[in-house]
Design a protein around this motif. Structure first.
Motif, PDB file in Angstrom:
ATOM      1  N   ALA A 220       0.841  -1.212   0.000  1.00  0.00           N
ATOM      2  CA  ALA A 220       0.000   0.000   0.000  1.00  0.00           C
ATOM      3  C   ALA A 220       0.868   1.250   0.000  1.00  0.00           C
ATOM      4  O   ALA A 220       0.589   2.234  -0.688  1.00  0.00           O
ATOM      5  N   GLU A 221       1.977   1.177   0.709  1.00  0.00           N
ATOM      6  CA  GLU A 221       2.868   2.340   0.834  1.00  0.00           C
ATOM      7  C   GLU A 221       3.682   2.579  -0.442  1.00  0.00           C
ATOM      8  O   GLU A 221       3.796   3.685  -0.945  1.00  0.00           O
ATOM      9  N   ARG A 222       4.224   1.464  -1.027  1.00  0.00           N
ATOM     10  CA  ARG A 222       5.184   1.630  -2.126  1.00  0.00           C
ATOM     11  C   ARG A 222       4.569   1.403  -3.508  1.00  0.00           C
ATOM     12  O   ARG A 222       5.043   1.943  -4.499  1.00  0.00           O
ATOM     13  N   ARG A 223       3.505   0.583  -3.555  1.00  0.00           N
ATOM     14  CA  ARG A 223       2.927   0.230  -4.871  1.00  0.00           C
ATOM     15  C   ARG A 223       1.406   0.178  -4.771  1.00  0.00           C
ATOM     16  O   ARG A 223       0.771  -0.862  -4.959  1.00  0.00           O
ATOM     17  N   PRO A 224       0.763   1.318  -4.505  1.00  0.00           N
ATOM     18  CA  PRO A 224      -0.707   1.334  -4.451  1.00  0.00           C
ATOM     19  C   PRO A 224      -1.344   0.808  -5.738  1.00  0.00           C
ATOM     20  O   PRO A 224      -2.436   0.262  -5.713  1.00  0.00           O
ATOM     21  N   ASP A 225      -0.589   0.905  -6.837  1.00  0.00           N
ATOM     22  CA  ASP A 225      -1.127   0.385  -8.108  1.00  0.00           C
ATOM     23  C   ASP A 225      -1.366  -1.126  -8.036  1.00  0.00           C
ATOM     24  O   ASP A 225      -2.324  -1.638  -8.622  1.00  0.00           O
ATOM     25  N   LEU A 226      -0.522  -1.824  -7.248  1.00  0.00           N
ATOM     26  CA  LEU A 226      -0.719  -3.285  -7.131  1.00  0.00           C
ATOM     27  C   LEU A 226      -1.946  -3.593  -6.290  1.00  0.00           C
ATOM     28  O   LEU A 226      -2.664  -4.559  -6.543  1.00  0.00           O
ATOM     29  N   ILE A 227      -2.202  -2.745  -5.294  1.00  0.00           N
ATOM     30  CA  ILE A 227      -3.412  -2.938  -4.450  1.00  0.00           C
ATOM     31  C   ILE A 227      -4.643  -2.745  -5.333  1.00  0.00           C
ATOM     32  O   ILE A 227      -5.571  -3.551  -5.333  1.00  0.00           O
ATOM     33  N   ALA A 228      -4.609  -1.680  -6.128  1.00  0.00           N
ATOM     34  CA  ALA A 228      -5.767  -1.367  -6.983  1.00  0.00           C
ATOM     35  C   ALA A 228      -6.001  -2.485  -8.006  1.00  0.00           C
ATOM     36  O   ALA A 228      -7.134  -2.724  -8.422  1.00  0.00           O
ATOM     37  N   ALA A 229      -4.931  -3.192  -8.359  1.00  0.00           N
ATOM     38  CA  ALA A 229      -5.039  -4.228  -9.417  1.00  0.00           C
ATOM     39  C   ALA A 229      -5.451  -5.585  -8.847  1.00  0.00           C
ATOM     40  O   ALA A 229      -5.681  -6.534  -9.594  1.00  0.00           O
ATOM     41  N   LEU A 230      -5.553  -5.681  -7.521  1.00  0.00           N
ATOM     42  CA  LEU A 230      -5.920  -6.979  -6.927  1.00  0.00           C
ATOM     43  C   LEU A 230      -7.352  -7.349  -7.305  1.00  0.00           C
ATOM     44  O   LEU A 230      -8.221  -6.476  -7.356  1.00  0.00           O
ATOM     45  N   PRO A 231      -7.614  -8.624  -7.551  1.00  0.00           N
ATOM     46  CA  PRO A 231      -9.004  -9.034  -7.794  1.00  0.00           C
ATOM     47  C   PRO A 231      -9.833  -8.777  -6.531  1.00  0.00           C
ATOM     48  O   PRO A 231      -9.277  -8.805  -5.413  1.00  0.00           O
ATOM     49  N   PRO A 232     -11.139  -8.490  -6.678  1.00  0.00           N
ATOM     50  CA  PRO A 232     -11.963  -8.086  -5.523  1.00  0.00           C
ATOM     51  C   PRO A 232     -11.894  -9.063  -4.345  1.00  0.00           C
ATOM     52  O   PRO A 232     -11.855  -8.655  -3.197  1.00  0.00           O
ATOM     53  N   ASP A 233     -11.763 -10.356  -4.639  1.00  0.00           N
ATOM     54  CA  ASP A 233     -11.801 -11.328  -3.524  1.00  0.00           C
ATOM     55  C   ASP A 233     -10.405 -11.571  -2.928  1.00  0.00           C
ATOM     56  O   ASP A 233     -10.224 -12.440  -2.077  1.00  0.00           O
ATOM     57  N   ALA A 234      -9.422 -10.777  -3.374  1.00  0.00           N
ATOM     58  CA  ALA A 234      -8.034 -11.053  -2.932  1.00  0.00           C
ATOM     59  C   ALA A 234      -7.827 -10.687  -1.472  1.00  0.00           C
ATOM     60  O   ALA A 234      -7.024 -11.279  -0.766  1.00  0.00           O
ATOM     61  N   LEU A 235      -8.572  -9.651  -0.995  1.00  0.00           N
ATOM     62  CA  LEU A 235      -8.361  -9.198   0.384  1.00  0.00           C
ATOM     63  C   LEU A 235      -9.448  -9.773   1.278  1.00  0.00           C
ATOM     64  O   LEU A 235     -10.640  -9.581   1.008  1.00  0.00           O
ATOM     65  N   ASP A 236      -9.040 -10.451   2.359  1.00  0.00           N
ATOM     66  CA  ASP A 236     -10.063 -10.984   3.284  1.00  0.00           C
ATOM     67  C   ASP A 236     -10.366  -9.923   4.354  1.00  0.00           C
ATOM     68  O   ASP A 236      -9.760  -8.850   4.366  1.00  0.00           O
ATOM     69  N   GLU A 237     -11.238 -10.252   5.259  1.00  0.00           N
ATOM     70  CA  GLU A 237     -11.683  -9.264   6.258  1.00  0.00           C
ATOM     71  C   GLU A 237     -10.500  -8.755   7.088  1.00  0.00           C
ATOM     72  O   GLU A 237     -10.353  -7.556   7.310  1.00  0.00           O
ATOM     73  N   ALA A 238      -9.652  -9.693   7.481  1.00  0.00           N
ATOM     74  CA  ALA A 238      -8.495  -9.287   8.314  1.00  0.00           C
ATOM     75  C   ALA A 238      -7.613  -8.319   7.518  1.00  0.00           C
ATOM     76  O   ALA A 238      -7.082  -7.349   8.042  1.00  0.00           O
ATOM     77  N   ASP A 239      -7.504  -8.564   6.205  1.00  0.00           N
ATOM     78  CA  ASP A 239      -6.712  -7.657   5.363  1.00  0.00           C
ATOM     79  C   ASP A 239      -7.337  -6.266   5.403  1.00  0.00           C
ATOM     80  O   ASP A 239      -6.677  -5.257   5.574  1.00  0.00           O
TER      81      ASP A 239
END
Ligand SMILES: Nc1cc(-c2ccc3ccn(Cc4ccc(CN5CCCCC5)cc4)c3c2)n[nH]1
Length: 242
Positions: A220-239
């Motif tokens: 998130a700090e160094r490559r927000p573009d990679l966060i934005a490119a994650l598929p919707p189900d990539a992040l779980d609740e804890a994430d």
């Protein structure tokens, strides 16, 4: 896999004979041949460049020498090949491309110098084989050789048997779409800096969670573009709670 590299500076590719890649060549996992483009010149000056049509800075590499060289190099092995031409104007080379290249039987790299290679060389070979114009980053090098070293290393390490630890490639950065987090080894305290407690706890669930959190924070700090490119189900609740 067979790799051919055509360049006016063969010495630039010497690092391919070192260490990890040197061993892969020695064990037959990788067959690398480097060719001097000037071997295909016929004039006393061994000229490979000329002024650009339409004006502009610098010189452009002439098509006829490249055509003779690539015809001979391609004919030297019956395996189907992909022609890879580094250029600042290329498609970004990514880990996904490295995996795609690792599946190729043969790669032929054309290393330009000056301001690049006459476009007709790429256009000619693209009619009969896959040709990729690739960039290794948004900065301008002096020629394609360093880009070839980068690409060959990224591809070779994915070949079975080249890396000592195959799990390493599987757990690469970008393999789950995130940057990897911090890594530590002994001593436990170094110059007053202690290893994070959780990593010495033996609690593998907590360790996995901690590593995921650090990877998410760093990405998130160094490559927000990679966060934005994650598929919707990539992040779980804890994430998401992070
Ligand atoms: N990722 C990456 C790959 C490369 C790379 C790869 C291959 C070659 C071959 C030659 N160069 C040098 C060079 C310098 C400047 C330009 C631009 N110039 C602007 C004015 C009109 C003409 C073109 C193009 C080529 C190369 C550079 N750099 N960075």
């Amino acid at each position: 896999m067979r790799i051919d590299v055509v360049t006016i500076f063969p010495g630039y590719l010497a690092p391919l004979r070192e260490a990890l890649l040197g061993r892969a060549v020695g064990t037959g996992l990788l067959d690398i041949a480097v060719h001097d483009l000037r071997d295909w010149t016929h004039d006393v000056h061994q000229a490979v460049d000329d002024a650009p049509y339409g004006g502009g800075p610098g010189m452009v590499m002439r098509p006829h020498v490249w055509g003779e060289a690539l015809d001979d190099v391609l004919a030297a092995d019956p395996r189907p090949a992909r022609l890879v031409v580094p250029t600042p104007a290329g498609r970004p080379f990514t880990q996904a491309a490295a995996h795609a290249y690792a599946a190729q039987e043969r790669l032929v790299f054309a290393c330009g110098r000056y301001e690049g290679i006459d476009q007709r060389v790429v256009d000619h070979y693209a009619a009969s084989m896959p040709v990729d114009e690739i960039s290794i980053g948004d900065y301008v090098l002096v020629g394609g050789e360093v880009a070839v070293l980068v690409v060959v290393e990224a591809v070779a390490r994915l070949l079975p048997g080249v890396l000592g630890n195959p799990r390493s490639a599987a757990e690469d950065s970008f393999s789950d779409g995130l940057l990897e987090g911090p890594a530590y080894t002994r001593p436990e305290v170094w110059r007053g800096h202690a290893v994070p407690e959780v990593l010495r706890s033996g609690n593998h669930g907590a360790i996995a969670r901690w590593r995921r959190d650090r990877a998410l924070e760093r990405t998130a700090e160094r490559r927000p573009d990679l966060i934005a490119a994650l598929p919707p189900d990539a992040l779980d609740e804890a994430d998401r709670a992070l």
